[in-house]
Design an enzyme around this catalytic site. Structure first.
Site, mmCIF file in Angstrom:
data_model
loop_
_atom_site.group_PDB
_atom_site.id
_atom_site.type_symbol
_atom_site.label_atom_id
_atom_site.label_comp_id
_atom_site.label_asym_id
_atom_site.label_seq_id
_atom_site.Cartn_x
_atom_site.Cartn_y
_atom_site.Cartn_z
ATOM 1 C CE LYS A 198 -0.511 0.217 4.951
ATOM 2 N NZ LYS A 198 -1.168 0.387 6.246
ATOM 3 N NE ARG B 3 -7.421 0.119 10.098
ATOM 4 C CZ ARG B 3 -6.492 -0.097 9.612
ATOM 5 N NH1 ARG B 3 -5.591 0.736 9.188
ATOM 6 N NH2 ARG B 3 -6.179 -1.201 9.545
ATOM 7 C CE1 TYR C 176 12.521 32.519 2.815
ATOM 8 C CE2 TYR C 176 13.045 30.032 3.038
ATOM 9 C CZ TYR C 176 12.462 30.974 2.313
ATOM 10 O OH TYR C 176 12.497 30.769 0.862
#
Length: 351
Positions: A36, A132, A256
């Site tokens: 998967k 699930r 940054y």
């Protein structure tokens, strides 16, 4: 032209991992190689073909679309769709010759209608805590009987997937596996030949008495062992070339937000890979320095080169001060979670 960044996958290591897993399972438990999520980023077609060649009983996917990719590539072996598809996908699942996980009457009827005279193998999944999908275990017997009355179906398996995490809930997991085994024994009496499976990689190693008929193994094939009990190899490495090297003076801000201030005069190398490639998105645990002054690092010439400043969308800076002269084009191995690594990254296979 040499690539600036790529994923290197050692298929020989995958092959050895398949052999290791099969040796652990022995002759009584088949290996369902889980491919998967594009085989956890390793390439479902390449890994699936290899696993079948090396004796895997079949391949496990999560969706009908993943099964379709394997069939389109010419893979003829057994494929189990491990999550119940939508009823509207039943026709495609049957057309592709897959075995299908079911957990409710609507899907079962859709597969029955699509199956016709084929008698599609179906596996009933039970929910033991993940929440699930899957039937409540108490409903397994009645549901299996209902499947036997539907044309076009063959009750072929009974499955569960536990919420087990090594080192966390072993006592609970053993209790659930024991209860699943009792349900499976009753189901087998009513449906002879039913294939029982509840073991993933962690269960295979921590509960050897609960491997049942089939083990659905993914992590171990890809060198991931949460139990630390095996000698599986990591076949996956993200690599990038140094594209810039410069000296940064003490006290200068880098990156940054000006968050990083150089604590000393240092040499910093830029690599053309960033969070768009999956970098620093839950990196591999073995690359994280919990007890060091930095969190993430790459490996250059076998030495750690810590990240400095924020990871950008397509670049990262690393401290190479300790390595002396660093040349443009040198290769750095970087931490990345395999399933987070961008599919746009070139895969280079070594076999």
């Amino acid at each position: 032209m040499k690539p600036l960044k790529w994923v290197e996958i050692d298929l020989t290591a995958v092959r050895r991992n398949v052999h290791r897993v099969r040796a652990v399972l022995g002759p009584k438990t088949g290996l369902l190689a889980v491919v998967k999520a594009d085989a956890y980023g390793h390439g479902a077609v390449r890994v699936g073909r290899l696993a079948l060649e090396e004796g895997a009983a079949g391949l496990g996917v999560l969706t009908v679309a993943e099964a379709a990719e394997l069939r389109a590539a010419g893979l003829k072996g057994r494929i189990l769709v491990m999550a119940p598809p939508l009823p509207g996908e039943a026709r495609d699942a049957v057309r592709l010759g897959t075995e299908v996980t079911v957990d409710g009457p609507a899907l079962a009827k859709a597969i029955s209608k699509a199956g016709g005279r084929r008698r599609v193998p179906v596996h009933v999944d039970l929910d033991y805590g993940l929440g699930r999908w899957g039937l409540p275990p108490a409903e397994a017997s009645a549901f299996l009987k209902s499947l036997g009355r539907l044309p076009g179906l063959r009750p072929a398996g009974l499955s569960a997937h536990l919420d087990y995490v090594p080192g966390k809930n072993a006592v609970e997991a053993e209790d659930k596996l024991r209860r699943f085994a009792r349900v499976a024994e009753e189901a087998r009496r009513a449906t002879p030949g039913l294939e029982v499976h509840a073991a993933n990689s962690a269960v295979v190693l921590d509960f050897p008495h609960r491997r049942f008929d089939l083990a659905r193994v993914g992590n171990l094939l890809y060198g991931i062992d949460r139990t630390k009990k095996s000698a599986v190899e990591n076949p996956f490495q993200l690599k990038a070339r140094v594209v810039s090297v410069r000296t940064v003076q003490k006290g200068r801000s880098i990156g940054y937000s000006s968050e990083y201030l150089a604590p000393k005069t240092m040499r910093v190398a830029a690599l053309p890979v960033g969070y768009a490639d999956g970098l620093a998105m839950e990196p591999a645990e073995r690359f994280i320095g919990f007890m060091s002054p930095f969190r993430y690092y790459g490996l250059l010439r076998g030495a750690k080169v810590p990240f400095v400043g924020r990871v950008g969308i397509s670049h990262v800076l690393v401290d190479v001060t300790a390595l002396g002269a660093v040349r443009l084009g040198e290769v750095v191995t970087l931490p990345v979670r395999r399933t987070a690594a961008s599919s746009r990254l070139r895969r280079v296979y070594i076999d």
